[in-house]
Design a protein around this motif. Structure first.
Motif, short mmCIF file in Angstrom:
data_model
loop_
_atom_site.label_atom_id
_atom_site.label_comp_id
_atom_site.label_asym_id
_atom_site.label_seq_id
_atom_site.Cartn_x
_atom_site.Cartn_y
_atom_site.Cartn_z
N VAL A 1 0.88 -1.00 0.16
CA VAL A 1 0.07 -0.12 0.12
C VAL A 1 0.90 1.33 -0.04
CG1 VAL A 1 -0.12 0.33 2.66
CG2 VAL A 1 -1.99 0.97 1.14
N SER A 2 1.93 1.11 0.56
CA SER A 2 3.01 2.21 0.44
C SER A 2 3.79 2.67 -0.87
CB SER A 2 3.86 2.33 1.76
OG SER A 2 4.83 1.04 1.56
N GLN A 3 3.72 1.65 -1.69
CA GLN A 3 4.31 1.92 -2.99
C GLN A 3 3.89 2.97 -3.55
OE1 GLN A 3 6.25 1.70 -5.83
NE2 GLN A 3 6.52 -0.41 -5.22
N SER A 4 4.76 3.68 -4.25
CA SER A 4 4.44 5.10 -4.98
C SER A 4 3.90 4.92 -6.26
CB SER A 4 5.66 5.96 -4.83
OG SER A 4 6.63 5.46 -5.51
N SER A 5 4.06 3.72 -6.94
CA SER A 5 3.88 3.55 -8.38
C SER A 5 2.36 3.15 -8.43
CB SER A 5 4.56 2.58 -8.95
OG SER A 5 4.24 2.35 -10.21
N THR B 1 7.61 -0.73 6.92
CA THR B 1 6.47 -0.08 7.48
C THR B 1 5.59 -0.89 8.23
OG1 THR B 1 5.05 -0.38 5.56
CG2 THR B 1 6.73 1.46 5.29
N LEU B 2 4.60 -0.37 8.99
CA LEU B 2 3.77 -1.07 9.54
C LEU B 2 2.75 -2.05 8.80
CD1 LEU B 2 2.59 -1.85 12.40
CD2 LEU B 2 1.05 0.27 12.13
N SER B 3 2.31 -1.48 7.66
CA SER B 3 1.37 -2.27 6.92
C SER B 3 2.31 -3.54 6.33
CB SER B 3 1.12 -1.36 5.79
OG SER B 3 2.13 -0.86 4.83
N ALA C 1 1.31 -7.29 6.85
CA ALA C 1 0.93 -8.25 5.80
C ALA C 1 1.74 -9.57 6.19
CB ALA C 1 1.24 -7.74 4.46
N MET C 2 3.06 -9.50 6.45
CA MET C 2 3.77 -10.51 6.87
C MET C 2 3.24 -11.45 8.05
SD MET C 2 7.76 -9.55 6.02
CE MET C 2 7.76 -7.81 6.80
N GLY C 3 2.85 -10.68 9.04
CA GLY C 3 2.34 -11.21 10.17
C GLY C 3 1.10 -11.98 9.95
#
Length: 559
Positions: A90-94, A410-412, A416-418
């Motif tokens: 979600v933090s990806q800028s593209s 990042t927290l997100s 996701a990994m968790g």
């Protein structure tokens, strides 16, 4: 079913969201990026199982939405991958990558719920377009072009096979078949291209590492597993798949052991693990097909988790080579834990999802008395622990730290990994959830003392081999030579030789040109006569010339 949901499909939700995403900005864009996969996953389970919706089109009976148990298994796997991938990225800028990723995930859902060959092919092509854009969005145009060319080849082969099948049978229904005609062999070949089968397996390791830290997560989940689903639908019990799958499993093991780059190692591992599924499809019994589907689900979970861990390392250090990493367990403990859980699941460690699905595959081989394949895949499974459970964590996570961590996940990304860690462990400890998805595996011994002990002994044996082969398994900087050298480097070597010898070849080329001109003239006259008399072209000829023209196109593009 259709009275309640009409044409609403998980595929449409994701594809429409992907098309709308570039029109939005900021928080609204991120909200849609996260909400669409959740809605699609919910719809996978909201659709009751039963007969699909039939649409008559040009005399063909199309079934664009056909929910059944197999569609639900793969739809669940694709849905979880899309949810976790969106949360991770979600933090990806593209914006291009985000939009393409949703379209890509939607196409995979479309394949899962397709009930006819035409719908299948439409989503097959959308899948190729979406995945290509995910690679291109990271600025790797050449890798994206190579990927696109390979999938154009697969698409044309599949299209030619489907055309021949429709011409021969008059039906577009998805049903089990044997590769007993040219058209069906073309269809099978096109599917195997997407599955990463030899000799074109190298496209996986060539393309996936070229995506961004978040894009590779989506790429690892959909294309090859969608191909496995289509094999289950169309070619269950096909004898050729046994040898093809075993070759993929061995190939993936060998190249993963040799590889220095983490993401290329994981890409080769994808080919190897898909090989397990292909062998199970080749067995073709109900237990084997259910085991293949469940292994696809488990593989999507643990391979997405491993790609997330690798992406976190790339984003944090700018490096993914084992020879340049080390000590990350101290500076990135959460990422290290995720990598360990994903690796142990791939290695079929008891109490993980991979242990359940691989146990089902091995049980299906034993049930079918396929002793050779049972022993071979058992050895490959133990060998996978060498590269994913020992080599990768030892050189990346422990020892002296050689790379600087500049950015924390990042927290997100951690969420996701968790999420995937919890799912992997939950399905491993409570395999009853997978039994509900695939009742065919109910009789498989999973969490029994003898089975757990046998698997632990296999992993201990692999650990002893790791210690003995320590000098050979040391990561070495450089690139491994694979068959992709043929289309990556060979044209560059041949072109200068061709230019230097062109003058010497001109007389021979002139003679060949004149002969071809005379032959083409006769062929053109016959073709014009056939067209003027409204003659029909045999489907086999159409498929042959379409494939030949595609081969010429691929060669020209490669040069």
């Amino acid at each position: 079913m259709t009275e309640t949901f009409g044409l609403l499909s998980p595929a449409l939700i994701l594809i429409l969201a992907g098309l709308l995403l570039p029109l939005l900005k900021g928080a609204l864009r991120n909200a849609l990026f996260l909400a669409a996969p959740v809605a699609a996953l919910a719809l996978v389970w909201a659709l009751p199982l039963g007969p699909g919706l039939v649409i008559d089109w040009l005399g063909l009976h199309l079934v664009p939405l056909a929910p059944d148990n197999m569609a639900r298994i793969f739809g669940t796997a694709f849905g979880i991958a899309a949810v976790a991938g969106a949360l991770y990225g979600v933090s990806q800028s593209s914006v291009t990558e985000k939009a393409a990723a949703l379209v890509y995930a939607g196409a995979a859902q479309g394949i899962a719920f397709a009930g006819d060959l035409v719908t299948l092919f439409v989503f097959w092509e959308i899948l190729a377009i979406g995945s290509t854009l995910v690679i291109w969005s990271n600025g790797n145009a050449r890798a994206g072009l190579r990927y696109a060319l390979i999938h154009v080849l697969g698409g044309v082969l599949l299209f030619a096979g489907i055309s021949a099948e429709i011409s021969g049978t008059g039906s577009v229904a998805l049903h089990p078949m044997r590769a007993d005609s040219i058209g069906r062999w073309l269809m099978l070949s096109g599917i195997l291209v997407n599955a990463g089968a030899l000799p074109l397996s190298a496209w996986v390791a060539d393309a996936y590492p070229k995506a961004s830290w978040s894009g590779a997560v989506f790429l690892s989940a959909f294309t090859t597993k969608a191909a496995v689903l289509v094999l289950i639908r169309l070619f269950p019990g096909e004898p050729a798949l046994l040898w093809i799958g075993l070759a993929m499993a061995v190939y993936g093991l060998i190249y993963a052991l040799l590889e220095d780059d983490i993401r290329k190692l994981l890409s080769y591992s994808i080919v190897g693990q898909v090989g397990f599924m292909v062998v199970a499809v080749g067995i073709g019994t109900p237990l084997a097909l259910a085991a293949a589907a469940l292994h696809a689900l488990a593989h999507i979970l643990y391979k997405s988790l491993l790609m997330m861990a690798a992406g976190s390392i790339l984003r944090a250090t700018g490096e993914t080579r084992l020879s340049a990493l080390g000590g990350l367990a101290r500076s990135m403990p959460f990422t290290a834990l995720a990598m360990l859980i994903g690796g142990l699941s791939l290695s079929a460690m008891p109490l993980t999802a991979g242990f359940v699905s691989k146990s089902a595959i091995m049980a299906s081989l034993a049930e079918d008395h396929a002793r050779f394949y049972w022993f071979a895949l058992t050895a490959v499974s133990a060998g996978s622990f060498l590269y994913i459970g020992l080599k990768l964590p030892w050189f990346a996570l422990f020892g002296a730290q050689r790379a600087t961590v500049a950015v924390e996940p990042t927290l997100s990304m951690k969420a996701a990994m968790g999420l995937l860690c919890v799912l992997i462990l939950a399905l491993g400890c409570l395999p009853g959830f997978l039994v509900q998805l695939a009742p065919e595996i109910a009789g498989v011994s999973i969490l029994t003392p003898d089975h757990i002990l046998f698997q632990l002994l296999m992993l201990i044996a692999a650990s002893c081999i790791f210690i003995g082969a320590w000098p050979l398994l040391q990561p070495k900087a450089g690139s491994t030579l694979d068959v992709d050298w043929i289309w990556r480097e060979l044209p560059r070597l041949v072109a200068p030789l061709w230019r230097r010898n062109l003058d010497k070849l001109r007389p021979s080329l002139s003679v060949a040109r004149d002969a071809l001109g005379e032959g083409w003239s006769g062929f053109s006259k016959r073709s014009i006569l056939r067209l003027s008399l409204a003659g029909n072209w045999p489907t086999g000829q159409i498929a042959f010339w379409a494939t030949a023209l595609l081969a010429i196109y691929v060669l020209i593009a490669a040069l």
